[in-house]
Design an enzyme around this catalytic site. Structure first.
Site, PDB file in Angstrom:
ATOM      1  N   ASN A  10       0.876  -1.169   0.000  1.00 53.66           N
ATOM      2  CA  ASN A  10       0.000   0.000   0.000  1.00 53.66           C
ATOM      3  C   ASN A  10       0.912   1.217   0.000  1.00 53.66           C
ATOM      4  O   ASN A  10       1.487   1.584   1.014  1.00 53.66           O
ATOM      5  CB  ASN A  10      -0.887  -0.029   1.247  1.00 53.66           C
ATOM      6  CG  ASN A  10      -1.848   1.137   1.295  1.00 53.66           C
ATOM      7  OD1 ASN A  10      -1.775   2.056   0.470  1.00 53.66           O
ATOM      8  ND2 ASN A  10      -2.748   1.110   2.254  1.00 53.66           N
ATOM      9  N   ARG A  94      -2.546  -2.069  -3.543  1.00 56.84           N
ATOM     10  CA  ARG A  94      -3.746  -1.248  -3.372  1.00 56.84           C
ATOM     11  C   ARG A  94      -3.664  -0.084  -4.352  1.00 56.84           C
ATOM     12  O   ARG A  94      -2.665   0.642  -4.376  1.00 56.84           O
ATOM     13  CB  ARG A  94      -3.810  -0.707  -1.948  1.00 56.84           C
ATOM     14  CG  ARG A  94      -4.962   0.239  -1.783  1.00 56.84           C
ATOM     15  CD  ARG A  94      -4.946   0.898  -0.433  1.00 56.84           C
ATOM     16  NE  ARG A  94      -6.123   1.743  -0.302  1.00 56.84           N
ATOM     17  CZ  ARG A  94      -6.138   2.896   0.337  1.00 56.84           C
ATOM     18  NH1 ARG A  94      -5.048   3.348   0.925  1.00 56.84           N
ATOM     19  NH2 ARG A  94      -7.235   3.592   0.405  1.00 56.84           N
ATOM     20  N   HIS A 183     -12.756   3.139  -0.305  1.00 60.69           N
ATOM     21  CA  HIS A 183     -12.740   2.143   0.779  1.00 60.69           C
ATOM     22  C   HIS A 183     -13.438   0.855   0.338  1.00 60.69           C
ATOM     23  O   HIS A 183     -13.922   0.087   1.177  1.00 60.69           O
ATOM     24  CB  HIS A 183     -13.497   2.650   2.032  1.00 60.69           C
ATOM     25  CG  HIS A 183     -12.842   3.783   2.756  1.00 60.69           C
ATOM     26  ND1 HIS A 183     -13.576   4.771   3.386  1.00 60.69           N
ATOM     27  CD2 HIS A 183     -11.553   4.075   2.988  1.00 60.69           C
ATOM     28  CE1 HIS A 183     -12.767   5.640   3.959  1.00 60.69           C
ATOM     29  NE2 HIS A 183     -11.521   5.236   3.723  1.00 60.69           N
ATOM     30  N   LEU A 212     -15.540   3.784   9.602  1.00 63.43           N
ATOM     31  CA  LEU A 212     -15.249   5.042  10.305  1.00 63.43           C
ATOM     32  C   LEU A 212     -13.803   5.032  10.791  1.00 63.43           C
ATOM     33  O   LEU A 212     -13.499   4.546  11.874  1.00 63.43           O
ATOM     34  CB  LEU A 212     -16.198   5.208  11.511  1.00 63.43           C
ATOM     35  CG  LEU A 212     -17.692   5.020  11.231  1.00 63.43           C
ATOM     36  CD1 LEU A 212     -18.491   5.146  12.523  1.00 63.43           C
ATOM     37  CD2 LEU A 212     -18.187   6.015  10.192  1.00 63.43           C
ATOM     38  N   ARG A 244     -11.645  15.925   6.928  1.00 65.18           N
ATOM     39  CA  ARG A 244     -12.435  16.309   5.743  1.00 65.18           C
ATOM     40  C   ARG A 244     -13.860  16.673   6.148  1.00 65.18           C
ATOM     41  O   ARG A 244     -14.436  16.019   7.018  1.00 65.18           O
ATOM     42  CB  ARG A 244     -12.487  15.154   4.739  1.00 65.18           C
ATOM     43  CG  ARG A 244     -11.171  14.884   4.070  1.00 65.18           C
ATOM     44  CD  ARG A 244     -11.237  13.665   3.156  1.00 65.18           C
ATOM     45  NE  ARG A 244     -10.076  12.824   3.379  1.00 65.18           N
ATOM     46  CZ  ARG A 244     -10.039  11.514   3.179  1.00 65.18           C
ATOM     47  NH1 ARG A 244     -11.098  10.882   2.738  1.00 65.18           N
ATOM     48  NH2 ARG A 244      -8.950  10.839   3.425  1.00 65.18           N
ATOM     49  N   ASP A 285      -8.606  12.924  16.523  1.00 71.07           N
ATOM     50  CA  ASP A 285      -8.582  11.585  17.118  1.00 71.07           C
ATOM     51  C   ASP A 285      -9.763  11.437  18.083  1.00 71.07           C
ATOM     52  O   ASP A 285      -9.889  12.205  19.039  1.00 71.07           O
ATOM     53  CB  ASP A 285      -7.254  11.370  17.855  1.00 71.07           C
ATOM     54  CG  ASP A 285      -7.072   9.902  18.226  1.00 71.07           C
ATOM     55  OD1 ASP A 285      -8.025   9.294  18.755  1.00 71.07           O
ATOM     56  OD2 ASP A 285      -5.981   9.374  17.985  1.00 71.07           O
ATOM     57  N   VAL A 334     -12.449   4.158  14.392  1.00 69.92           N
ATOM     58  CA  VAL A 334     -13.519   4.689  15.236  1.00 69.92           C
ATOM     59  C   VAL A 334     -14.640   3.655  15.380  1.00 69.92           C
ATOM     60  O   VAL A 334     -15.107   3.372  16.487  1.00 69.92           O
ATOM     61  CB  VAL A 334     -14.082   6.007  14.639  1.00 69.92           C
ATOM     62  CG1 VAL A 334     -15.271   6.503  15.447  1.00 69.92           C
ATOM     63  CG2 VAL A 334     -12.990   7.070  14.565  1.00 69.92           C
ATOM     64  N   ASN A 337     -13.671   0.784  17.717  1.00 70.22           N
ATOM     65  CA  ASN A 337     -13.224   1.087  19.090  1.00 70.22           C
ATOM     66  C   ASN A 337     -14.092   2.049  19.880  1.00 70.22           C
ATOM     67  O   ASN A 337     -14.059   2.013  21.112  1.00 70.22           O
ATOM     68  CB  ASN A 337     -11.808   1.669  19.044  1.00 70.22           C
ATOM     69  CG  ASN A 337     -10.810   0.665  18.511  1.00 70.22           C
ATOM     70  OD1 ASN A 337     -10.628  -0.391  19.090  1.00 70.22           O
ATOM     71  ND2 ASN A 337     -10.195   0.983  17.389  1.00 70.22           N
ATOM     72  N   GLU A 387      -8.188  -4.922   5.234  1.00 68.85           N
ATOM     73  CA  GLU A 387      -8.013  -4.629   3.813  1.00 68.85           C
ATOM     74  C   GLU A 387      -6.849  -5.424   3.221  1.00 68.85           C
ATOM     75  O   GLU A 387      -6.902  -5.841   2.066  1.00 68.85           O
ATOM     76  CB  GLU A 387      -7.818  -3.119   3.623  1.00 68.85           C
ATOM     77  CG  GLU A 387      -9.111  -2.358   3.846  1.00 68.85           C
ATOM     78  CD  GLU A 387      -8.924  -0.868   4.030  1.00 68.85           C
ATOM     79  OE1 GLU A 387      -8.556  -0.453   5.145  1.00 68.85           O
ATOM     80  OE2 GLU A 387      -9.126  -0.120   3.074  1.00 68.85           O
TER      81      GLU A 387
HETATM   82  P1  AMP Z   1      -8.098   4.221  10.844  1.00 68.64           P
HETATM   83  O1  AMP Z   1      -8.062   5.278   9.770  1.00 68.64           O
HETATM   84  O2  AMP Z   1      -9.076   3.119  10.564  1.00 68.64           O
HETATM   85  O3  AMP Z   1      -6.740   3.716  11.222  1.00 68.64           O
HETATM   86  O4  AMP Z   1      -8.670   4.944  12.162  1.00 68.64           O
HETATM   87  C1  AMP Z   1      -7.922   5.910  12.842  1.00 68.64           C
HETATM   88  C2  AMP Z   1      -8.806   6.637  13.831  1.00 68.64           C
HETATM   89  O5  AMP Z   1      -9.444   5.693  14.705  1.00 68.64           O
HETATM   90  C3  AMP Z   1      -8.053   7.556  14.785  1.00 68.64           C
HETATM   91  O6  AMP Z   1      -7.872   8.827  14.215  1.00 68.64           O
HETATM   92  C4  AMP Z   1      -8.983   7.626  15.977  1.00 68.64           C
HETATM   93  O7  AMP Z   1      -9.912   8.689  15.794  1.00 68.64           O
HETATM   94  C5  AMP Z   1      -9.755   6.340  15.923  1.00 68.64           C
HETATM   95  N1  AMP Z   1      -9.434   5.427  17.041  1.00 68.64           N
HETATM   96  C6  AMP Z   1      -8.430   4.537  17.113  1.00 68.64           C
HETATM   97  N2  AMP Z   1      -8.459   3.889  18.296  1.00 68.64           N
HETATM   98  C7  AMP Z   1      -9.508   4.382  18.991  1.00 68.64           C
HETATM   99  C8  AMP Z   1     -10.077   4.126  20.279  1.00 68.64           C
HETATM  100  N3  AMP Z   1      -9.561   3.218  21.105  1.00 68.64           N
HETATM  101  N4  AMP Z   1     -11.179   4.834  20.640  1.00 68.64           N
HETATM  102  C9  AMP Z   1     -11.708   5.752  19.818  1.00 68.64           C
HETATM  103  N5  AMP Z   1     -11.231   6.028  18.592  1.00 68.64           N
HETATM  104  C10 AMP Z   1     -10.146   5.365  18.175  1.00 68.64           C
END
Ligand code: AMP
Length: 403
Positions: A10, A94, A183, A212, A244, A285, A334, A337, A387
């Site tokens: 990737n 990818r 995605h 998400l 975004r 985050d 998100v 988690n 993925e």
């Molecule tokens: P991804 O693009 O799928 O890697 O997701 C990244 C985003 O997941 C981060 O910017 C966080 O906002 C969110 N994230 C990761 N771990 C947690 C968690 N334990 N609780 C809440 N949000 C999380």
């Protein structure tokens, strides 16, 4: 012995993520990441998963993707997993934008490269980086099948009513303007995994997938085929994301240009990099946003509410598009988690058969699981995306077919 390993690459503009999988049991042999390629402070992090050894990190300048892949190859060789091994069956790449042309994973040849190049105007950030990875890998192992797996492919089944914007079709066609969606590898994987979780065939279920992560998108999947998705010509449309804006009135752009005196590039940067959760409250985050909400921070609370409001609108919209829904699946950083996001997104939707069980929703884990009560008409599920496994599976299936 038949080759059973697949290397998944990737390739981003300044990064290279990789995983080496053994397709006999889909196990991961190694994984890693090269960051800040082209800078003095490049870093390679390699985890030798097969041996269970500790992750190795190396800092120091890595000039380009060619040097990055060579460094990765060296790390893999140290684990006895070198790219020159006869066990390596293929490399899966990818590729973000496959336009209308690529509806399936495709073995890469010069014509495929030329077509991915032709799509650069609709994916100026991503396709050039993906092509760099492809060229580098081909140079290193010209004899090996290389497969492109497109983020857009899963969405090419969308009907014209969902894929077209309401603008003059002659203008749209001339500039290849339509809703492509992104995605797709994740939406494909998660919709199938959700059907499996329900113990049913993908053809028999309708699923709303909510991917998400830092980028975010929703899709409506009827019987295994995508019928609508929230991202459009580019990954800017749809849900509120980390940085975004997602959906807005297009006239905001004219207004910012005419009244705000901003250039097109400034508006592009504003909407792609300085909007969403980050633009609203200074953090992208979700962990940090939840922490701030717990401390009574109003900007963080409003950002969360705007995020969830948009999400809820898409759940309702895709419910209407599908007519009947068997499951709503949450995935990515998100979605997997953040229990409060899942809870808030379906709150008040009992009339649609949607609810979460607070105890189930609070349980953490990396396995697919149902978080709705047994009595709910629609299953609410948490389904971790993968993925890399999906790219490896599609790559291996294609190479197996062709040899
Ligand atoms: P991804 O693009 O799928 O890697 O997701 C990244 C985003 O997941 C981060 O910017 C966080 O906002 C969110 N994230 C990761 N771990 C947690 C968690 N334990 N609780 C809440 N949000 C999380």
């Amino acid at each position: 012995m038949t080759a059973t390993r697949v290397l998944v690459l990737n390739s981003g503009s300044s990064s290279l993520k990789y995983q080496l999988l053994d397709m006999r049991d889909s196990s991961r042999l190694a994984a890693g990441l090269v960051e800040r390629i082209g800078e003095q402070t490049s870093r390679l992090k390699h985890t030798p998963l097969a041996s269970g050894g500790d992750a190795r990190e190396a800092d120091g300048p890595i000039a380009d993707h060619d040097a990055a892949l060579k460094a990765v190859a060296q790390e893999l060789s140290r684990d006895g997993l070198g790219l020159d091994s006869p066990d390596l069956a293929a490399i899966g790449h990818r590729v973000v934008h496959g336009g209308m042309f690529f509806t399936e994973p495709t073995v890469i040849d010069d014509a495929v490269i030329a077509e991915i190049e032709r799509l650069i105007p609709v994916a100026p950030l991503h396709n050039p980086a993906n092509l760099t990875g492809i060229r580098t890998a081909r140079a290193l192992r010209p004899d090996l099948p290389q497969v492109a797996v497109f983020d857009t492919a899963f969405h090419t089944t969308m009907p014209e009513s969902a894929a077209r914007y309401a603008i003059d079709p002659r203008i749209a066609d001339r500039h290849r303007i339509r809703r492509y969606g992104f995605h797709g590898t994740s939406h494909a994987y998660v919709s199938r995994a959700t059907a499996a979780l329900l113990g049913r065939a993908p053809e028999d279920v309708n699923v709303i997938v909510l991917h998400l992560g830092n980028g975010a998108s929703a899709s409506a999947v009827r019987g295994g085929r995508c019928v609508d998705t929230s991202m459009g010509l580019t990954p800017l449309e749809g849900l509120v994301m980390g940085t975004r804006s997602g959906d807005l009135d297009p006239a905001v752009i004219f207004h910012l240009a005419r009244v705000g005196g901003m250039s097109m590039d400034e508006i592009d940067t504003l909407l792609n990099k300085r909007s969403g959760l980050f633009g609203l409250c200074g953090d992208n985050d979700m962990r940090e946003i939840r922490r701030r909400i717990d401390e009574g921070d109003e900007a963080a609370a409003l950002a969360f509410d705007i995020y969830v409001h948009r999400l809820k609108k898409y759940i309702g919209a895709y419910y209407a598009v599908l007519g009947t829904v068997d499951a709503v699946a949450f995935t990515a950083g998100v979605g997997e988690n953040a229990a409060p996001v899942r809870e808030a997104a379906v709150a008040g939707l009992e009339g649609l058969g949607l609810a979460v069980d607070p105890e189930r929703n609070a349980v953490r884990g990396d396995r697919p699981r149902i978080v709705s009560p047994d009595s709910a008409r629609v299953a609410v599920a948490v389904v971790p995306t993968d993925e890399e496994l999906e790219i490896a599976t599609q790559t291996y299936a294609l190479v197996g077919k062709n040899t």
